[in-house]
Scaffold this motif. Structure first.
Motif, PDB file in Angstrom:
ATOM      1  N   VAL A  23       0.857  -1.185   0.000  1.00  0.00           N
ATOM      2  CA  VAL A  23       0.000   0.000   0.000  1.00  0.00           C
ATOM      3  C   VAL A  23       0.895   1.237   0.000  1.00  0.00           C
ATOM      4  O   VAL A  23       0.748   2.117  -0.821  1.00  0.00           O
ATOM      5  N   LEU A  40     -11.545  -1.751   3.903  1.00  0.00           N
ATOM      6  CA  LEU A  40     -11.057  -2.975   3.269  1.00  0.00           C
ATOM      7  C   LEU A  40     -12.257  -3.702   2.690  1.00  0.00           C
ATOM      8  O   LEU A  40     -13.310  -3.771   3.322  1.00  0.00           O
ATOM      9  N   LEU A  50      -4.657  -6.102   6.726  1.00  0.00           N
ATOM     10  CA  LEU A  50      -3.796  -4.936   6.553  1.00  0.00           C
ATOM     11  C   LEU A  50      -2.646  -5.102   7.536  1.00  0.00           C
ATOM     12  O   LEU A  50      -2.848  -5.130   8.753  1.00  0.00           O
ATOM     13  N   THR A  52       1.413  -4.070   8.895  1.00  0.00           N
ATOM     14  CA  THR A  52       2.378  -2.991   8.965  1.00  0.00           C
ATOM     15  C   THR A  52       3.697  -3.527   9.527  1.00  0.00           C
ATOM     16  O   THR A  52       3.730  -4.599  10.126  1.00  0.00           O
ATOM     17  N   LEU A  94       2.813  -0.217   4.835  1.00  0.00           N
ATOM     18  CA  LEU A  94       1.539  -0.937   4.887  1.00  0.00           C
ATOM     19  C   LEU A  94       1.431  -1.879   3.703  1.00  0.00           C
ATOM     20  O   LEU A  94       1.838  -1.545   2.585  1.00  0.00           O
ATOM     21  N   ILE A  96      -1.393  -5.186   2.093  1.00  0.00           N
ATOM     22  CA  ILE A  96      -2.570  -6.033   2.277  1.00  0.00           C
ATOM     23  C   ILE A  96      -2.225  -7.440   1.805  1.00  0.00           C
ATOM     24  O   ILE A  96      -1.419  -7.630   0.886  1.00  0.00           O
ATOM     25  N   VAL A 106      -8.070  -2.077  -0.788  1.00  0.00           N
ATOM     26  CA  VAL A 106      -8.043  -1.107   0.299  1.00  0.00           C
ATOM     27  C   VAL A 106      -8.224   0.276  -0.313  1.00  0.00           C
ATOM     28  O   VAL A 106      -7.664   0.578  -1.367  1.00  0.00           O
TER      29      VAL A 106
END
Length: 113
Positions: A23, A40, A50, A52, A94, A96, A106
């Motif tokens: 992302v 989402l 999601l 991180t 980030l 997904i 997203v």
């Protein structure tokens, strides 16, 4: 209902089944980031997460940091909106990850410090 600030940056990314999809890269987050708005969506079975972290996560890694998750349904499109803002530390990106779904995505806005 409280007013939510819309972020300066926008990301609309489609996920690929069983693939970690970026992302935004950790390198753009030099001083911290705030996810302002996020939805989402997933079409079909499975789930979309999601993630991180400072490096690209591995889905099965138990130390992976999950920010938000939506479970799928085989007969309909499912989407969820994150009900709060999330602040990320500097150097975190980030991604997904979508499992066993026809499609996912997203839609989000965020700010960088």
């Amino acid at each position: 209902m409280a007013i939510v600030k819309y972020g300066r940056y926008v990301s609309n990314v489609s996920g690929t089944t069983n693939t970690m999809t970026k992302v935004f890269d950790p390198s753009v987050n030099e001083a911290g980031a705030v996810i302002r708005t996020l939805t989402l969506s997933i079409n079909g079975n499975g789930a979309v997460w999601l993630h991180t972290g400072p490096t690209t996560p591995v889905q099965q890694d138990v130390n992976s940091k999950i920010v938000f998750r939506v479970d799928g349904n085989p007969s309909m499109l499912n989407s969820r909106t994150m009900p709060y803002e999330v602040e990320l530390p500097p150097g975190y990106g980030l991604w997904i990850y979508t499992s066993s779904a026809q499609s996912s995505g997203v839609n989000m806005s965020y700010d960088l410090y």
